[in-house]
Design a protein around this motif. Structure first.
Motif, PDB file in Angstrom:
ATOM      1  N   TYR A 211       0.848  -1.189   0.000  1.00  0.00           N
ATOM      2  CA  TYR A 211       0.000   0.000   0.000  1.00  0.00           C
ATOM      3  C   TYR A 211       0.885   1.242   0.000  1.00  0.00           C
ATOM      4  O   TYR A 211       1.892   1.299   0.711  1.00  0.00           O
ATOM      5  CB  TYR A 211      -0.917   0.033   1.230  1.00  0.00           C
ATOM      6  CG  TYR A 211      -1.898  -1.116   1.291  1.00  0.00           C
ATOM      7  CD1 TYR A 211      -3.029  -1.130   0.484  1.00  0.00           C
ATOM      8  CD2 TYR A 211      -1.682  -2.189   2.156  1.00  0.00           C
ATOM      9  CE1 TYR A 211      -3.934  -2.185   0.533  1.00  0.00           C
ATOM     10  CE2 TYR A 211      -2.572  -3.244   2.221  1.00  0.00           C
ATOM     11  CZ  TYR A 211      -3.697  -3.244   1.400  1.00  0.00           C
ATOM     12  OH  TYR A 211      -4.577  -4.283   1.452  1.00  0.00           O
TER      13      TYR A 211
ATOM     14  N   GLU B 140      -1.464   8.147  -0.229  1.00  0.00           N
ATOM     15  CA  GLU B 140      -1.635   9.281  -1.135  1.00  0.00           C
ATOM     16  C   GLU B 140      -1.941  10.582  -0.387  1.00  0.00           C
ATOM     17  O   GLU B 140      -1.373  11.625  -0.686  1.00  0.00           O
ATOM     18  CB  GLU B 140      -2.749   8.999  -2.141  1.00  0.00           C
ATOM     19  CG  GLU B 140      -2.367   7.979  -3.205  1.00  0.00           C
ATOM     20  CD  GLU B 140      -3.265   8.065  -4.435  1.00  0.00           C
ATOM     21  OE1 GLU B 140      -4.309   8.767  -4.378  1.00  0.00           O
ATOM     22  OE2 GLU B 140      -2.931   7.434  -5.451  1.00  0.00           O
TER      23      GLU B 140
ATOM     24  N   LEU C  11      -6.077   8.012   2.372  1.00  0.00           N
ATOM     25  CA  LEU C  11      -6.329   7.440   1.058  1.00  0.00           C
ATOM     26  C   LEU C  11      -5.027   6.788   0.606  1.00  0.00           C
ATOM     27  O   LEU C  11      -3.956   7.397   0.676  1.00  0.00           O
ATOM     28  CB  LEU C  11      -6.739   8.526   0.069  1.00  0.00           C
ATOM     29  CG  LEU C  11      -6.855   8.090  -1.402  1.00  0.00           C
ATOM     30  CD1 LEU C  11      -7.920   7.011  -1.568  1.00  0.00           C
ATOM     31  CD2 LEU C  11      -7.167   9.290  -2.294  1.00  0.00           C
TER      32      LEU C  11
ATOM     33  N   ARG D 177      -3.266   3.549  -2.211  1.00  0.00           N
ATOM     34  CA  ARG D 177      -3.475   2.650  -3.347  1.00  0.00           C
ATOM     35  C   ARG D 177      -2.628   1.404  -3.136  1.00  0.00           C
ATOM     36  O   ARG D 177      -1.520   1.466  -2.578  1.00  0.00           O
ATOM     37  CB  ARG D 177      -3.107   3.329  -4.664  1.00  0.00           C
ATOM     38  CG  ARG D 177      -4.094   4.413  -5.063  1.00  0.00           C
ATOM     39  CD  ARG D 177      -3.888   4.933  -6.469  1.00  0.00           C
ATOM     40  NE  ARG D 177      -4.905   5.927  -6.797  1.00  0.00           N
ATOM     41  CZ  ARG D 177      -6.097   5.649  -7.312  1.00  0.00           C
ATOM     42  NH1 ARG D 177      -6.398   4.387  -7.602  1.00  0.00           N
ATOM     43  NH2 ARG D 177      -6.955   6.607  -7.575  1.00  0.00           N
ATOM     44  N   ASP D 178      -3.191   0.268  -3.583  1.00  0.00           N
ATOM     45  CA  ASP D 178      -2.428  -0.964  -3.435  1.00  0.00           C
ATOM     46  C   ASP D 178      -1.533  -1.166  -4.655  1.00  0.00           C
ATOM     47  O   ASP D 178      -1.483  -0.319  -5.574  1.00  0.00           O
ATOM     48  CB  ASP D 178      -3.354  -2.159  -3.208  1.00  0.00           C
ATOM     49  CG  ASP D 178      -4.190  -2.526  -4.429  1.00  0.00           C
ATOM     50  OD1 ASP D 178      -4.112  -1.809  -5.462  1.00  0.00           O
ATOM     51  OD2 ASP D 178      -4.926  -3.528  -4.368  1.00  0.00           O
ATOM     52  N   ASP D 179      -0.816  -2.270  -4.684  1.00  0.00           N
ATOM     53  CA  ASP D 179       0.135  -2.508  -5.773  1.00  0.00           C
ATOM     54  C   ASP D 179      -0.551  -2.810  -7.098  1.00  0.00           C
ATOM     55  O   ASP D 179       0.115  -3.010  -8.116  1.00  0.00           O
ATOM     56  CB  ASP D 179       1.108  -3.618  -5.390  1.00  0.00           C
ATOM     57  CG  ASP D 179       0.410  -4.856  -4.848  1.00  0.00           C
ATOM     58  OD1 ASP D 179      -0.832  -4.961  -5.020  1.00  0.00           O
ATOM     59  OD2 ASP D 179       1.075  -5.698  -4.223  1.00  0.00           O
ATOM     60  N   ARG D 180      -1.890  -2.841  -7.103  1.00  0.00           N
ATOM     61  CA  ARG D 180      -2.641  -2.981  -8.361  1.00  0.00           C
ATOM     62  C   ARG D 180      -3.364  -1.681  -8.705  1.00  0.00           C
ATOM     63  O   ARG D 180      -4.272  -1.655  -9.521  1.00  0.00           O
ATOM     64  CB  ARG D 180      -3.647  -4.118  -8.222  1.00  0.00           C
ATOM     65  CG  ARG D 180      -2.968  -5.485  -8.039  1.00  0.00           C
ATOM     66  CD  ARG D 180      -3.925  -6.554  -7.548  1.00  0.00           C
ATOM     67  NE  ARG D 180      -5.070  -6.740  -8.426  1.00  0.00           N
ATOM     68  CZ  ARG D 180      -6.110  -7.524  -8.134  1.00  0.00           C
ATOM     69  NH1 ARG D 180      -6.138  -8.174  -6.977  1.00  0.00           N
ATOM     70  NH2 ARG D 180      -7.115  -7.636  -8.986  1.00  0.00           N
ATOM     71  N   ASN D 181      -2.986  -0.600  -8.013  1.00  0.00           N
ATOM     72  CA  ASN D 181      -3.501   0.751  -8.251  1.00  0.00           C
ATOM     73  C   ASN D 181      -4.967   0.915  -7.866  1.00  0.00           C
ATOM     74  O   ASN D 181      -5.665   1.798  -8.369  1.00  0.00           O
ATOM     75  CB  ASN D 181      -3.307   1.174  -9.718  1.00  0.00           C
ATOM     76  CG  ASN D 181      -3.342   2.691  -9.869  1.00  0.00           C
ATOM     77  OD1 ASN D 181      -2.863   3.418  -8.990  1.00  0.00           O
ATOM     78  ND2 ASN D 181      -3.905   3.167 -10.959  1.00  0.00           N
ATOM     79  N   ARG D 182      -5.448   0.073  -6.940  1.00  0.00           N
ATOM     80  CA  ARG D 182      -6.823   0.202  -6.455  1.00  0.00           C
ATOM     81  C   ARG D 182      -6.837   1.101  -5.222  1.00  0.00           C
ATOM     82  O   ARG D 182      -5.993   0.962  -4.343  1.00  0.00           O
ATOM     83  CB  ARG D 182      -7.400  -1.172  -6.112  1.00  0.00           C
ATOM     84  CG  ARG D 182      -7.535  -2.114  -7.291  1.00  0.00           C
ATOM     85  CD  ARG D 182      -8.082  -3.462  -6.845  1.00  0.00           C
ATOM     86  NE  ARG D 182      -7.220  -4.076  -5.839  1.00  0.00           N
ATOM     87  CZ  ARG D 182      -7.509  -5.216  -5.192  1.00  0.00           C
ATOM     88  NH1 ARG D 182      -8.653  -5.839  -5.464  1.00  0.00           N
ATOM     89  NH2 ARG D 182      -6.672  -5.703  -4.297  1.00  0.00           N
ATOM     90  N   PRO D 183      -7.832   2.030  -5.140  1.00  0.00           N
ATOM     91  CA  PRO D 183      -7.883   2.936  -3.984  1.00  0.00           C
ATOM     92  C   PRO D 183      -8.490   2.254  -2.757  1.00  0.00           C
ATOM     93  O   PRO D 183      -9.429   1.457  -2.867  1.00  0.00           O
ATOM     94  CB  PRO D 183      -8.776   4.069  -4.484  1.00  0.00           C
ATOM     95  CG  PRO D 183      -9.696   3.417  -5.467  1.00  0.00           C
ATOM     96  CD  PRO D 183      -8.884   2.332  -6.134  1.00  0.00           C
TER      97      PRO D 183
ATOM     98  N   TYR E  75     -12.713   2.192  -0.279  1.00  0.00           N
ATOM     99  CA  TYR E  75     -12.730   3.650  -0.432  1.00  0.00           C
ATOM    100  C   TYR E  75     -13.990   4.052  -1.187  1.00  0.00           C
ATOM    101  O   TYR E  75     -14.235   3.597  -2.302  1.00  0.00           O
ATOM    102  CB  TYR E  75     -11.492   4.139  -1.187  1.00  0.00           C
ATOM    103  CG  TYR E  75     -11.550   5.602  -1.519  1.00  0.00           C
ATOM    104  CD1 TYR E  75     -11.607   6.561  -0.515  1.00  0.00           C
ATOM    105  CD2 TYR E  75     -11.590   6.035  -2.855  1.00  0.00           C
ATOM    106  CE1 TYR E  75     -11.684   7.917  -0.813  1.00  0.00           C
ATOM    107  CE2 TYR E  75     -11.652   7.393  -3.164  1.00  0.00           C
ATOM    108  CZ  TYR E  75     -11.706   8.319  -2.133  1.00  0.00           C
ATOM    109  OH  TYR E  75     -11.777   9.665  -2.436  1.00  0.00           O
TER     110      TYR E  75
ATOM    111  N   ASN F 238     -15.771   6.912  -2.921  1.00  0.00           N
ATOM    112  CA  ASN F 238     -15.602   8.239  -3.512  1.00  0.00           C
ATOM    113  C   ASN F 238     -16.990   8.852  -3.662  1.00  0.00           C
ATOM    114  O   ASN F 238     -17.689   8.633  -4.648  1.00  0.00           O
ATOM    115  CB  ASN F 238     -14.900   8.143  -4.865  1.00  0.00           C
ATOM    116  CG  ASN F 238     -14.641   9.512  -5.474  1.00  0.00           C
ATOM    117  OD1 ASN F 238     -14.662  10.515  -4.776  1.00  0.00           O
ATOM    118  ND2 ASN F 238     -14.405   9.545  -6.777  1.00  0.00           N
TER     119      ASN F 238
END
Length: 438
Positions: free
Chosen positions: A14, A17, A30, A32-38, A95, A97
């Motif tokens: 993680y 941000e 906030l 992001r994980d290593d797959r760019n998911r928030p 998360y 949004n």
């Protein structure tokens, strides 16, 4: 130190941000994980990590995670995982949004009844599941309901005050809650708990959505009712004429001060909002709040005062005095110890103190009672020896033994009940009586 943007957790799984928010003992980021998911990552803040109560805060933090892990629902924020190591304790959450309902009302003003009910039914169904899993949310309010940006679905967040409960059981819960949305029982450390606690929060939320106003706090309503028999809560229809009679009445029933007067489950309250779905549906045109009842006539912990009332009615003053002491021990859960401590007195439920006082003053025609004693305490410059002299607990500078007290109506005014003959504890009881408007 707070985490900074770019900081990584769990060897890069993680990446932080930004900071989303900060509460009393927690910070949410906030990431992001290593797959760019928030994701939203909630962790104990510096204030909690550097305190002697760290173990307690961590335990409560993990209880929140346990609650979320068991309450899986489209309208409840989803728990992704819990990270609990020697140096790190946090929850990785879905998360969302979106926009909190409180912000939406600030931007748009009051919502239409149809829109407000749409969100209310979603959160109501979520709370039904929470209760089935044995938890109370205890912080239902517009700020803790977020609308998904893409679908406008309502999602309940922030389970930091959630606690396990047994319906109509007496549990110890922290005296926490949001002003205007927390019911009267949340102002008591030890009280009856039930789904009706979240009924109040959801009813207050619907009230706020339809009127763009926060209801007066339960404690302020309680004090007003005790002092002058008036409730400052305005019916929602008074503030918004477009509110239907049915919804107006359902909200007022959900906001009943006394827990027993509210619908006892989320399901039964939601039925009041729908057309004729419940035998308890309000009659058309019902526009005023149901009487919250005199708060002094009920118990926060479900205590039965029948025996005391019978003894007082019969003029059996000594037996009534002993029953009063036994009742106070039972209310505080101190029967085994046989005495109350300072914290018990400081947090003794106001409703039970009022019940004790009402019974004593009523059956003695104002001769005895806790409120009489507190008045004399004020007149005695809050000096315990002066108080005891006036109440007849002391004579010629000598303390009167219990056996030599006067157990009839010829006793000095305020002589009974005699629980206050405990010296140091009396000042704490006097403070509590004042806070309870006695």
């Amino acid at each position: 130190m707070a985490w900074q943007p770019g900081e990584q957790l769990l060897n890069g799984k993680y990446t932080i941000e930004s900071q989303l928010g900060q509460g009393g003992f927690g910070i949410t980021y906030l990431a992001r994980d290593d797959r760019n998911r928030p994701f939203a990552i909630k962790t104990l803040g510096r204030k909690a990590r550097f305190t002697q109560e760290l173990a307690q805060y961590k335990e409560e933090f993990l209880k929140e995670a346990d609650c979320l892990s068991r309450c899986i629902h489209p309208s409840i924020v989803r728990l992704e995982e819990v990270i609990d190591t020697d140096s790190l304790c946090c929850m990785v959450l879905e998360y969302i949004n979106g926009t909190p309902l409180a912000q939406l009302v600030r931007q748009k003003g009051r919502l239409s009844e149809r829109e407000a009910l749409f969100y209310t039914y979603q959160i109501g169904d979520a709370l039904r599941l929470v209760h089935e899993q044995g938890f109370l949310h205890r912080d239902v309010k517009p700020m803790n309901i977020v609308l998904r940006q893409e679908r406008s679905d309502a999602v309940l967040i922030d389970f930091g005050l959630a606690r396990e409960f047994s319906q109509d059981g007496v549990d110890i819960h922290p005296k926490q809650g949001s002003r205007g949305f927390a019911p009267l029982e949340q102002y008591d450390l030890r009280a009856l708990r039930g789904a009706y606690t979240d009924v109040y929060g959801l009813a207050a939320t619907l009230y706020s959505l339809l009127t763009a106003k926060v209801p007066p706090s339960a404690s302020a309503r309680d004090r007003s009712w005790v002092k002058n028999q008036t409730d400052p809560l305005l019916p929602p229809k008074t503030l918004n004429q477009l509110v239907s009679d049915r919804v107006n009445s359902a909200i007022l029933k959900g906001l009943a001060l006394v827990p027993e007067n509210r619908p006892q489950s989320i399901k039964s309250w939601l039925e009041l909002l729908s057309d004729g779905a419940s035998p308890f549906s309000p009659q058309p045109g019902e526009m005023t709040p149901a009487s919250p009842e005199i708060a002094s006539s009920v118990s926060a912990v479900g205590m039965d005062y029948t025996t005391l009332e019978s003894l007082l009615a019969a003029g059996q003053w000594q037996e009534a005095d002993r029953e009063t002491e036994a009742l106070m021990l039972r209310v505080a859960g101190r029967e085994a110890e046989g005495r109350l401590n300072i914290e018990d007195v400081k947090h003794f439920p106001c409703r039970d103190l009022r019940t004790l006082d009402r019974l004593w003053t009523e059956y003695s025609n104002g001769h005895f009672g806790l409120s009489i004693q507190r008045q004399i305490w004020s007149e005695s410059a809050e000096d315990y020896e002066q108080l005891s002299d006036r109440l007849g607990w002391r004579s010629d500078t000598e303390w009167v033994s219990y056996a030599d007290l006067t157990f009839d109506i010829t006793a000095p005014i305020g002589h009974l009940p005699s629980w206050g003959r405990r010296g140091r504890l009396w000042s704490f009881l006097a403070t509590r009586l004042k806070k309870c408007s006695l």
